[in-house]
Design a protein around this motif. Structure first.
Motif, PDB file in Angstrom:
ATOM      1  N   LYS A  25     -80.872 -45.808  -2.998  1.00  0.00           N
ATOM      2  CA  LYS A  25     -79.914 -44.837  -3.514  1.00  0.00           C
ATOM      3  C   LYS A  25     -79.087 -45.453  -4.626  1.00  0.00           C
ATOM      4  CE  LYS A  25     -76.261 -41.628  -2.128  1.00  0.00           C
ATOM      5  NZ  LYS A  25     -75.483 -41.071  -0.997  1.00  0.00           N
ATOM      6  N   LEU A  26     -79.052 -44.752  -5.768  1.00  0.00           N
ATOM      7  CA  LEU A  26     -78.272 -45.205  -6.912  1.00  0.00           C
ATOM      8  C   LEU A  26     -77.424 -44.034  -7.403  1.00  0.00           C
ATOM      9  CD1 LEU A  26     -81.579 -46.063  -7.494  1.00  0.00           C
ATOM     10  CD2 LEU A  26     -80.315 -47.809  -8.718  1.00  0.00           C
ATOM     11  N   GLY A  27     -76.187 -44.307  -7.750  1.00  0.00           N
ATOM     12  CA  GLY A  27     -75.306 -43.241  -8.195  1.00  0.00           C
ATOM     13  C   GLY A  27     -74.421 -43.671  -9.346  1.00  0.00           C
ATOM     14  N   ALA A  28     -74.100 -42.705 -10.208  1.00  0.00           N
ATOM     15  CA  ALA A  28     -73.148 -42.910 -11.305  1.00  0.00           C
ATOM     16  C   ALA A  28     -72.148 -41.764 -11.264  1.00  0.00           C
ATOM     17  CB  ALA A  28     -73.868 -42.953 -12.644  1.00  0.00           C
ATOM     18  N   TYR A  29     -70.858 -42.088 -11.378  1.00  0.00           N
ATOM     19  CA  TYR A  29     -69.817 -41.086 -11.208  1.00  0.00           C
ATOM     20  C   TYR A  29     -68.730 -41.268 -12.271  1.00  0.00           C
ATOM     21  CZ  TYR A  29     -72.086 -41.397  -6.641  1.00  0.00           C
ATOM     22  OH  TYR A  29     -73.021 -41.461  -5.643  1.00  0.00           O
ATOM     23  N   GLY A  30     -68.192 -40.122 -12.727  1.00  0.00           N
ATOM     24  CA  GLY A  30     -67.041 -40.167 -13.616  1.00  0.00           C
ATOM     25  C   GLY A  30     -67.356 -40.262 -15.088  1.00  0.00           C
ATOM     26  N   PHE A  31     -68.625 -40.078 -15.491  1.00  0.00           N
ATOM     27  CA  PHE A  31     -68.951 -40.133 -16.924  1.00  0.00           C
ATOM     28  C   PHE A  31     -68.684 -38.777 -17.569  1.00  0.00           C
ATOM     29  CE2 PHE A  31     -72.823 -39.377 -14.488  1.00  0.00           C
ATOM     30  CZ  PHE A  31     -73.383 -38.265 -15.099  1.00  0.00           C
ATOM     31  N   THR A  76     -68.409 -44.892 -19.863  1.00  0.00           N
ATOM     32  CA  THR A  76     -67.883 -45.525 -18.656  1.00  0.00           C
ATOM     33  C   THR A  76     -68.193 -44.701 -17.410  1.00  0.00           C
ATOM     34  OG1 THR A  76     -66.067 -46.461 -19.927  1.00  0.00           O
ATOM     35  CG2 THR A  76     -65.809 -46.425 -17.537  1.00  0.00           C
ATOM     36  N   ALA A  77     -68.636 -45.376 -16.353  1.00  0.00           N
ATOM     37  CA  ALA A  77     -68.934 -44.705 -15.090  1.00  0.00           C
ATOM     38  C   ALA A  77     -68.830 -45.701 -13.948  1.00  0.00           C
ATOM     39  CB  ALA A  77     -70.324 -44.087 -15.122  1.00  0.00           C
ATOM     40  N   THR A  78     -68.530 -45.181 -12.771  1.00  0.00           N
ATOM     41  CA  THR A  78     -68.549 -45.984 -11.550  1.00  0.00           C
ATOM     42  C   THR A  78     -69.932 -45.854 -10.937  1.00  0.00           C
ATOM     43  OG1 THR A  78     -66.204 -45.529 -11.166  1.00  0.00           O
ATOM     44  CG2 THR A  78     -67.495 -46.296  -9.281  1.00  0.00           C
ATOM     45  N   GLY A  90     -68.930 -36.222 -14.815  1.00  0.00           N
ATOM     46  CA  GLY A  90     -70.265 -36.046 -14.275  1.00  0.00           C
ATOM     47  C   GLY A  90     -70.587 -36.922 -13.091  1.00  0.00           C
ATOM     48  N   THR A  91     -71.535 -36.454 -12.277  1.00  0.00           N
ATOM     49  CA  THR A  91     -72.094 -37.249 -11.186  1.00  0.00           C
ATOM     50  C   THR A  91     -73.613 -37.235 -11.294  1.00  0.00           C
ATOM     51  OG1 THR A  91     -72.315 -35.423  -9.589  1.00  0.00           O
ATOM     52  CG2 THR A  91     -70.195 -36.547  -9.688  1.00  0.00           C
ATOM     53  N   TYR A  92     -74.209 -38.335 -10.890  1.00  0.00           N
ATOM     54  CA  TYR A  92     -75.673 -38.450 -10.882  1.00  0.00           C
ATOM     55  C   TYR A  92     -76.071 -39.341  -9.717  1.00  0.00           C
ATOM     56  CZ  TYR A  92     -80.294 -40.284 -12.106  1.00  0.00           C
ATOM     57  OH  TYR A  92     -81.615 -40.670 -12.076  1.00  0.00           O
ATOM     58  N   GLU A  93     -77.009 -38.866  -8.902  1.00  0.00           N
ATOM     59  CA  GLU A  93     -77.518 -39.666  -7.803  1.00  0.00           C
ATOM     60  C   GLU A  93     -79.037 -39.625  -7.797  1.00  0.00           C
ATOM     61  OE1 GLU A  93     -73.845 -39.200  -4.587  1.00  0.00           O
ATOM     62  OE2 GLU A  93     -75.729 -38.112  -4.253  1.00  0.00           O
ATOM     63  N   LEU A  94     -79.635 -40.782  -7.633  1.00  0.00           N
ATOM     64  CA  LEU A  94     -81.086 -40.908  -7.518  1.00  0.00           C
ATOM     65  C   LEU A  94     -81.388 -41.531  -6.157  1.00  0.00           C
ATOM     66  CD1 LEU A  94     -84.034 -40.964  -8.519  1.00  0.00           C
ATOM     67  CD2 LEU A  94     -83.529 -43.158  -9.611  1.00  0.00           C
ATOM     68  N   ILE A  95     -82.040 -40.765  -5.303  1.00  0.00           N
ATOM     69  CA  ILE A  95     -82.492 -41.272  -4.002  1.00  0.00           C
ATOM     70  C   ILE A  95     -84.009 -41.364  -4.088  1.00  0.00           C
ATOM     71  CG2 ILE A  95     -82.511 -40.888  -1.513  1.00  0.00           C
ATOM     72  CD1 ILE A  95     -80.091 -39.065  -1.912  1.00  0.00           C
ATOM     73  N   MET A  96     -84.516 -42.586  -4.109  1.00  0.00           N
ATOM     74  CA  MET A  96     -85.939 -42.797  -4.340  1.00  0.00           C
ATOM     75  C   MET A  96     -86.567 -43.561  -3.178  1.00  0.00           C
ATOM     76  SD  MET A  96     -87.947 -44.592  -7.595  1.00  0.00           S
ATOM     77  CE  MET A  96     -86.383 -44.820  -8.337  1.00  0.00           C
ATOM     78  N   SER A  97     -87.764 -43.136  -2.814  1.00  0.00           N
ATOM     79  CA  SER A  97     -88.522 -43.871  -1.805  1.00  0.00           C
ATOM     80  C   SER A  97     -88.664 -45.322  -2.241  1.00  0.00           C
ATOM     81  CB  SER A  97     -89.903 -43.230  -1.634  1.00  0.00           C
ATOM     82  OG  SER A  97     -90.788 -44.111  -0.985  1.00  0.00           O
ATOM     83  N   SER A  98     -88.317 -46.245  -1.352  1.00  0.00           N
ATOM     84  CA  SER A  98     -88.411 -47.666  -1.696  1.00  0.00           C
ATOM     85  C   SER A  98     -89.836 -48.055  -2.072  1.00  0.00           C
ATOM     86  CB  SER A  98     -87.942 -48.525  -0.508  1.00  0.00           C
ATOM     87  OG  SER A  98     -86.580 -48.310  -0.233  1.00  0.00           O
ATOM     88  N   SER A  99     -90.818 -47.461  -1.407  1.00  0.00           N
ATOM     89  CA  SER A  99     -92.214 -47.797  -1.710  1.00  0.00           C
ATOM     90  C   SER A  99     -92.608 -47.307  -3.095  1.00  0.00           C
ATOM     91  CB  SER A  99     -93.144 -47.199  -0.650  1.00  0.00           C
ATOM     92  OG  SER A  99     -93.026 -45.795  -0.593  1.00  0.00           O
TER      93      SER A  99
END
Length: 575
Positions: free
Chosen positions: A513-519, A500-502, A463-472
């Motif tokens: 931007k936060l991401g998790a990969y390989g779960f 386990t994930a990268t 799996g992949t997961y990415e969260l791109i969130m406004s800093s404010s």
């Protein structure tokens, strides 16, 4: 908070069921996956295939009229609108539009695509040909009405990118949509929802079923439940029109796998503010968003990802009691066939009696997942073991859309405060919850679910997961200052164990931007925790003040006085 009544699209299109042998299709191409046909009466099926959404995304503007002037009345007219001045288009009960946005005709044009672009793995911008409209013959394209805030509805943008070839050539279809509804006593259309997809395609000629909203009122059991038909009149055999990401009666945009190393994107110029959250099927997304003088410019660039498809049938007798019970109170959206004494009937909704175990013996019905709600997640988890936790196919996708749920509590409060685009959540998981992460006990939690295995039944799906969130927005949720933020991303399996994930974390140009990969799956929870070191007060050093001396005299007597601020005693004068 009171919610507006939700309306749904019922896809009853038995004539569009793909045959065993596809017209021009290649079974080795995951994007041309042929949906499994019904085995017959007494079978219930389920399909979770988001790529199928594209073939329902044609421009249309419709208006409903009912016998009592209310949404609970009997449908008496369904009108197709062009400018809103047509017969039956005077608003009374419910109106809806879906506008596929055209290419901008000039710098002053709005609600249009201002640029389409692609970059290779090195970041080099590739040449993109001038866009043409596909299909050229759209039976329900409409001019729109600026006074009603209805944009023009066109066909998709077809471009060629010679430096990004795929198995079917070098053509790509870019489909961006705005859609909105108006119901009850609402005085205008609600804030539109954004949808977008990019597909690798090959244009093939033949006879196909195009898409046209049904206007026959006998097909409608309630206001707002939209029925999709066709303008095709030829007595043709069933062709795999459902595979086409865009289609006319004579041409089909047949999909192929997107090259994953290419980053595709577009820029939109809109007259609406895209506040809220977006969700997508993409990876390594880069977002640029700016609103000036009421005009919003949105640019999105990202790589495509492969998403597992579930497609399965089961004898109704083999479904568990819990499975049957869970669907009794639900609306059934999908493909229905009724086996009656008068013969086989298609194109009509399922009755309440047919939802029971005994009633299911006289129907076949495939549930087509069309949303990402809590109930949709629950339904998916019911069907996952029936599918043996294995994907039917692994098509590539590049999709983006507005979330229906903008969250609650602190997340919603900060969204309302900022009044801007809050962020984008992307994942390759088949199922997820259509809403921003839930803020709970200091973490932002996001639930996903998918098959454990890819289509070959042996390769473990990662799996992949990415969260791109406004800093404010992030700082508002956590009540942080403008100082740098640090974060941790963790994956918790359904049994509570760590997965386990990268992970990747960065902050740039106002976006976190936060991401998790390989779960792995089946239904893990992604947890994001943001932290910020508390400012340490800087101690102020006490600097000793320097003393000085003066000489004071009184007659013949003199006296030396030393102090920080020396003064002569009474009766003495400074010498």
């Amino acid at each position: 908070m009171k919610r507006n009544r939700k309306f749904s699209v019922l896809l009853i299109a038995v004539a569009l069921i793909s045959p065993a042998l596809a017209y021009g299709a290649d079974s080795t191409v995951p994007e041309q996956w042929l949906t499994l046909p019904s085995p017959g009466a007494g079978y219930i099926g389920y399909e979770a295939n988001e790529t199928a959404f594209a073939n329902t995304e044609a421009s249309t503007w419709i208006n409903f009229t009912s016998d009592n002037g209310k949404v609970d009345g009997k449908v008496t007219k369904v009108a197709i609108c062009n400018t809103g001045a047509e017969d039956g288009c005077n608003y009374s009960v419910y109106s809806y539009y879906r506008a596929i946005l055209p290419i901008c005709s000039g710098s002053a044009d709005i609600n249009c695509i201002s640029e389409i672009f692609a970059l290779d793995a090195s970041g080099k911008k590739l040449s993109v040909s001038s866009a043409t409209v596909f299909p050229t013959n759209n039976p329900q394209a409409f001019a729109g009405n600026r006074a009603l805030n209805v944009p023009r509805g066109s066909g998709a943008a077809l471009v060629s990118i010679p430096e990004a070839p795929h198995a079917g050539g070098d053509n790509y279809l870019v489909k961006t949509t705005l859609s909105a509804g108006r119901t009850g006593d609402q005085t205008t259309f609600q804030t539109p929802r954004l949808g977008a997809s990019i597909s690798a395609v090959k244009i093939i000629d033949g006879d196909f079923f195009d898409l046209a909203t049904e206007t026959n009122t006998t097909k409608y059991d309630q206001v707002g439940r939209i029925q999709v038909g066709t303008t095709q009149t030829k007595p043709i055999d069933a062709k795999p029109s459902k595979l086409c990401v865009a289609v006319s009666t004579t041409q089909c945009a047949l999909p192929y796998s997107l090259p994953k190393e290419i980053s595709f994107g577009f820029s939109l110029r809109l007259n609406t503010n895209l506040s809220g959250w977006l969700h997508g099927r993409m990876k390594n997304a880069v977002i640029e968003y700016k609103t000036t003088d009421g005009i919003t410019n949105l640019s999105v660039t990202a790589n495509p990802i492969a998403v597992p498809v579930i497609d399965v049938w089961s004898k109704s007798d083999d479904l568990s009691d819990a499975h049957v019970a869970s669907y009794l109170s639900q609306f059934w959206g999908g493909e229905a066939t009724h086996y009656t004494a008068e013969g086989v009937i298609g194109g009509t909704p399922i009755t309440e009696a047919e939802k029971t175990r005994s009633g299911m013996k006289n129907i076949s019905f495939k549930h087509i997942n069309a949303s990402f709600s809590k109930s949709s997640m629950d339904n998916f988890l019911l069907w996952l073991p029936v599918a043996k936790d294995k994907a039917a196919a692994m098509p590539t996708q590049w999709r983006l859309g507005t979330m229906t749920d903008n969250g609650s509590g602190q997340v919603r409060e900060c969204l309302d405060k900022e009044k801007a685009l809050a962020g984008v959540v992307t994942t390759n998981s088949t199922m997820y919850l259509d809403g921003p992460p839930v803020f709970s006990d200091g973490t932002l939690d996001y639930k996903v679910a998918s098959t454990h295995y890819e289509a070959d039944g042996t390769t473990v799906f990662k799996g992949t997961y990415e969260l791109i969130m406004s800093s404010s927005v992030a700082r508002c949720i956590y009540k942080f200052t403008s100082a740098p933020i640090s974060a941790t991303v963790s994956i918790t399996s359904e049994n509570g164990e760590a997965n386990t994930a990268t992970t990747l974390i960065s902050e740039k140009n106002g976006w976190l931007k936060l991401g998790a990969y390989g779960f792995t799956f089946s239904s893990p929870t992604v947890k994001v925790k943001l932290t910020q070191e508390k400012a340490v007060p800087i101690a102020t050093a006490t600097v000793p003040t320097k003393k000085s001396s003066i000489t004071c005299v009184k007659g013949k007597t003199s006296k030396k006085v030393t102090a920080i601020n020396p003064k002569c005693p009474t009766g003495y004068k400074k010498k």
